[in-house]
Design a protein around this motif. Structure first.
Motif, PDB file in Angstrom:
ATOM      1  N   LEU A  51       0.831  -1.212   0.000  1.00 17.04           N
ATOM      2  CA  LEU A  51       0.000   0.000   0.000  1.00 17.04           C
ATOM      3  C   LEU A  51       0.864   1.259   0.000  1.00 17.04           C
ATOM      4  O   LEU A  51       0.581   2.222  -0.724  1.00 17.04           O
ATOM      5  N   VAL A  52       1.932   1.253   0.803  1.00 14.17           N
ATOM      6  CA  VAL A  52       2.826   2.409   0.848  1.00 14.17           C
ATOM      7  C   VAL A  52       3.514   2.598  -0.511  1.00 14.17           C
ATOM      8  O   VAL A  52       3.616   3.718  -1.020  1.00 14.17           O
ATOM      9  N   ALA A  53       3.964   1.505  -1.101  1.00 19.02           N
ATOM     10  CA  ALA A  53       4.628   1.584  -2.406  1.00 19.02           C
ATOM     11  C   ALA A  53       3.675   2.123  -3.470  1.00 19.02           C
ATOM     12  O   ALA A  53       4.044   2.976  -4.282  1.00 19.02           O
ATOM     13  N   ALA A  54       2.434   1.623  -3.458  1.00 16.76           N
ATOM     14  CA  ALA A  54       1.446   2.084  -4.444  1.00 16.76           C
ATOM     15  C   ALA A  54       1.127   3.561  -4.258  1.00 16.76           C
ATOM     16  O   ALA A  54       1.009   4.319  -5.234  1.00 16.76           O
ATOM     17  N   ALA A  55       1.006   3.996  -3.005  1.00 17.07           N
ATOM     18  CA  ALA A  55       0.737   5.408  -2.736  1.00 17.07           C
ATOM     19  C   ALA A  55       1.893   6.289  -3.198  1.00 17.07           C
ATOM     20  O   ALA A  55       1.681   7.376  -3.751  1.00 17.07           O
ATOM     21  N   ALA A  56       3.119   5.804  -2.995  1.00 15.91           N
ATOM     22  CA  ALA A  56       4.291   6.580  -3.418  1.00 15.91           C
ATOM     23  C   ALA A  56       4.347   6.714  -4.930  1.00 15.91           C
ATOM     24  O   ALA A  56       4.572   7.809  -5.466  1.00 15.91           O
ATOM     25  N   VAL A  57       4.129   5.612  -5.629  1.00 15.14           N
ATOM     26  CA  VAL A  57       4.166   5.637  -7.093  1.00 15.14           C
ATOM     27  C   VAL A  57       3.044   6.526  -7.633  1.00 15.14           C
ATOM     28  O   VAL A  57       3.250   7.344  -8.546  1.00 15.14           O
ATOM     29  N   GLY A  58       1.845   6.393  -7.066  1.00 10.05           N
ATOM     30  CA  GLY A  58       0.716   7.207  -7.523  1.00 10.05           C
ATOM     31  C   GLY A  58       0.951   8.691  -7.280  1.00 10.05           C
ATOM     32  O   GLY A  58       0.641   9.529  -8.146  1.00 10.05           O
ATOM     33  N   SER A  59       1.490   9.023  -6.124  1.00  8.37           N
ATOM     34  CA  SER A  59       1.777  10.432  -5.815  1.00  8.37           C
ATOM     35  C   SER A  59       2.835  10.996  -6.750  1.00  8.37           C
ATOM     36  O   SER A  59       2.720  12.130  -7.237  1.00  8.37           O
ATOM     37  N   ALA A  60       3.883  10.203  -7.003  1.00  5.84           N
ATOM     38  CA  ALA A  60       4.942  10.660  -7.904  1.00  5.84           C
ATOM     39  C   ALA A  60       4.386  10.926  -9.298  1.00  5.84           C
ATOM     40  O   ALA A  60       4.722  11.936  -9.933  1.00  5.84           O
ATOM     41  N   ALA A  61       3.531  10.036  -9.769  1.00  5.73           N
ATOM     42  CA  ALA A  61       2.908  10.229 -11.084  1.00  5.73           C
ATOM     43  C   ALA A  61       2.045  11.480 -11.100  1.00  5.73           C
ATOM     44  O   ALA A  61       2.014  12.229 -12.084  1.00  5.73           O
ATOM     45  N   GLY A  62       1.341  11.722  -9.996  1.00 12.11           N
ATOM     46  CA  GLY A  62       0.501  12.914  -9.914  1.00 12.11           C
ATOM     47  C   GLY A  62       1.321  14.196  -9.945  1.00 12.11           C
ATOM     48  O   GLY A  62       0.953  15.164 -10.642  1.00 12.11           O
ATOM     49  N   PHE A  63       2.425  14.229  -9.209  1.00 14.52           N
ATOM     50  CA  PHE A  63       3.289  15.415  -9.224  1.00 14.52           C
ATOM     51  C   PHE A  63       3.842  15.661 -10.632  1.00 14.52           C
ATOM     52  O   PHE A  63       3.909  16.806 -11.094  1.00 14.52           O
ATOM     53  N   TRP A  64       4.247  14.596 -11.306  1.00 21.17           N
ATOM     54  CA  TRP A  64       4.784  14.760 -12.665  1.00 21.17           C
ATOM     55  C   TRP A  64       3.711  15.303 -13.607  1.00 21.17           C
ATOM     56  O   TRP A  64       3.975  16.191 -14.421  1.00 21.17           O
ATOM     57  N   ALA A  65       2.489  14.785 -13.489  1.00 21.12           N
ATOM     58  CA  ALA A  65       1.396  15.245 -14.356  1.00 21.12           C
ATOM     59  C   ALA A  65       1.105  16.728 -14.114  1.00 21.12           C
ATOM     60  O   ALA A  65       0.877  17.496 -15.060  1.00 21.12           O
ATOM     61  N   LEU A  66       1.112  17.145 -12.850  1.00 21.19           N
ATOM     62  CA  LEU A  66       0.872  18.554 -12.544  1.00 21.19           C
ATOM     63  C   LEU A  66       1.981  19.437 -13.102  1.00 21.19           C
ATOM     64  O   LEU A  66       1.727  20.561 -13.553  1.00 21.19           O
ATOM     65  N   SER A  67       3.216  18.943 -13.113  1.00 22.89           N
ATOM     66  CA  SER A  67       4.333  19.738 -13.612  1.00 22.89           C
ATOM     67  C   SER A  67       4.216  20.006 -15.105  1.00 22.89           C
ATOM     68  O   SER A  67       4.766  20.983 -15.615  1.00 22.89           O
ATOM     69  N   ARG A  68       3.498  19.147 -15.828  1.00 26.10           N
ATOM     70  CA  ARG A  68       3.352  19.303 -17.277  1.00 26.10           C
ATOM     71  C   ARG A  68       2.406  20.442 -17.636  1.00 26.10           C
ATOM     72  O   ARG A  68       2.385  20.887 -18.791  1.00 26.10           O
ATOM     73  N   ARG A  69       1.615  20.916 -16.677  1.00 26.78           N
ATOM     74  CA  ARG A  69       0.689  22.012 -16.981  1.00 26.78           C
ATOM     75  C   ARG A  69       1.439  23.312 -17.265  1.00 26.78           C
ATOM     76  O   ARG A  69       1.030  24.091 -18.116  1.00 26.78           O
ATOM     77  N   ARG A  70       2.501  23.563 -16.494  1.00 27.61           N
ATOM     78  CA  ARG A  70       3.334  24.743 -16.712  1.00 27.61           C
ATOM     79  C   ARG A  70       4.790  24.294 -16.708  1.00 27.61           C
ATOM     80  O   ARG A  70       5.520  24.501 -15.736  1.00 27.61           O
ATOM     81  N   PRO A  71       5.228  23.685 -17.788  1.00 35.18           N
ATOM     82  CA  PRO A  71       6.581  23.114 -17.803  1.00 35.18           C
ATOM     83  C   PRO A  71       7.668  24.186 -17.786  1.00 35.18           C
ATOM     84  O   PRO A  71       7.519  25.253 -18.385  1.00 35.18           O
TER      85      PRO A  71
END
Length: 379
Positions: A337-357
């Motif tokens: 569960l911790v690993a999945a949460a970490a991977v999901g959060s990392a993906a979310g941060f990367w996706a947000l960064s693409r809005r204003r690269p």
């Protein structure tokens, strides 16, 4: 003698992932001022920094030994705790990178580990005396010392070149910045890569593969150096923009003064085994360089946000590390569960960064709010 378990492999990979984020989070430490002044092209700057980070990783292991056997009692630390601490550090790194804040990757790591070990083994497993002596006190003093040195160095740089033609002086300092920025990158590898070495060594000790008090094996030194070098080459453009453009106005003499001041402080601390924050040292030196030039503009609002992120880093990473340790302690499902949460959060941060690269092409542009203020100061 222990055995290599799946959890140990997960811990080592998570540590190297953190090391990678440490690289792109802290690229600005060595190259922000050189990119801002035009001394180095952005892509060339991160390539040089990456190579020298790798080289610096082989110069010393004093800091790694402080991490693996000084901050926490390695006899009470489990792989689950180390994994949880790394998750707390990694997520804080990504969050502050998204915000463009040069917070301390080092303190994120310390905070994550302390929170996880405290929850998992109790407060007695945390060496608070070492924490205060080798982390808290250097964290307070190092940016101040670096800032004062940079103020004096900047003042002297302008005094010495006062009768030199401005273009000639600027050109000379830009050439000097190639060397001074390279020294910062080398010093960064010497200090920061060792922190991941220390964590992996701690994991190997916890798994029974190394005796207590051991230093990092050669393959740990190599992989940690490669991970931080690759992360550095990825380019932390958001934080490079903050340190090079948003914090203060930087000219070539200031950039040279800031870089040489930071190098002196970082190398001295590495020699003494102090795992200080290179981010705080370099930010302090840049701020000092801004104060050292008459009529230079220091943006105190930006400096205040950076200082707030510094104050929050240890407790925030500790809270996430502690929560992750509590969940991960519930067996294989908890770790998953911790690993999945970490991977999901990392993906979310990367996706947000693409809005204003922020990329190598626009890294020297002021952020929109500061640009609007520069164009219309009365607004």
């Amino acid at each position: 003698m222990g055995t290599v378990s799946f959890l140990l492999i997960v811990v080592v990979l998570t540590a190297l992932a953190f090391d990678f984020t440490n690289g792109f989070h802290d690229t600005a430490n060595s190259m922000a001022t050189s990119v801002a002044t035009g001394a180095l092209r952005p892509r060339v700057a991160v390539a040089v920094a990456g190579v020298l980070n790798l080289g610096g990783a082989f110069l010393s292991t004093a800091v790694a030994k402080t991490i693996s056997g000084g901050i926490v009692d390695d006899s009470k630390v489990s792989l689950v705790m180390i994994f949880a601490g790394l998750v707390g550090a990694l997520l804080w790194n990504l969050m502050t990178w998204l915000a463009g804040l040069p917070s301390s990757s080092s303190h994120a790591l310390f905070g994550g580990l302390i929170g996880a070990v405290w929850v998992g083994a109790g407060g007695s497993a945390v060496q608070f005396g070492v924490l205060v002596e080798k982390i808290v006190i250097p964290a307070v003093l190092s940016p101040i010392v670096a800032g004062v040195v940079a103020v004096l160095a900047t003042f002297l740089a302008y005094v010495i070149t006062g009768r030199t033609a401005p273009d000639q002086a600027r050109s000379g300092f830009r050439r000097g910045q190639v060397g001074s920025a390279s020294l910062v990158a080398l010093a960064h590898g010497t200090n920061d890569a060792q922190k991941t070495m220390g964590v992996i060594t701690l994991a190997l000790i916890s798994a029974g593969l190394l005796p207590h008090g051991s230093g990092p094996p050669w393959w740990v030194v190599l992989t940690a150096g490669l991970a931080i070098a690759l992360g550095t080459y990825a380019g932390g453009w958001r934080i490079i923009r903050t340190m090079g453009k948003s914090l203060t106005d930087i000219e070539a003499p200031q950039g040279f003064a800031a870089e040489t001041s930071a190098t002196a402080v970082i190398l001295a601390s590495s020699h003494m085994g102090f795992p200080l924050s290179t981010t705080q040292v370099c930010t302090g030196s840049i701020l000092g360089a801004g104060l050292g030039r008459r009529l230079a503009q220091v943006r105190w609002g930006v400096a205040g946000r950076i200082a707030l992120s510094w104050a929050l880093t240890l407790p925030a990473a500790a809270a996430v590390g502690g929560a992750a340790a509590w969940i991960a302690d519930h067996g294989t499902l908890g770790v998953a569960l911790v690993a999945a949460a970490a991977v999901g959060s990392a993906a979310g941060f990367w996706a947000l960064s693409r809005r204003r690269p922020v990329t190598a092409d626009n890294v020297n542009d002021l952020p929109a709010p500061l640009r609007r203020h520069a164009e219309n100061p009365a607004a």
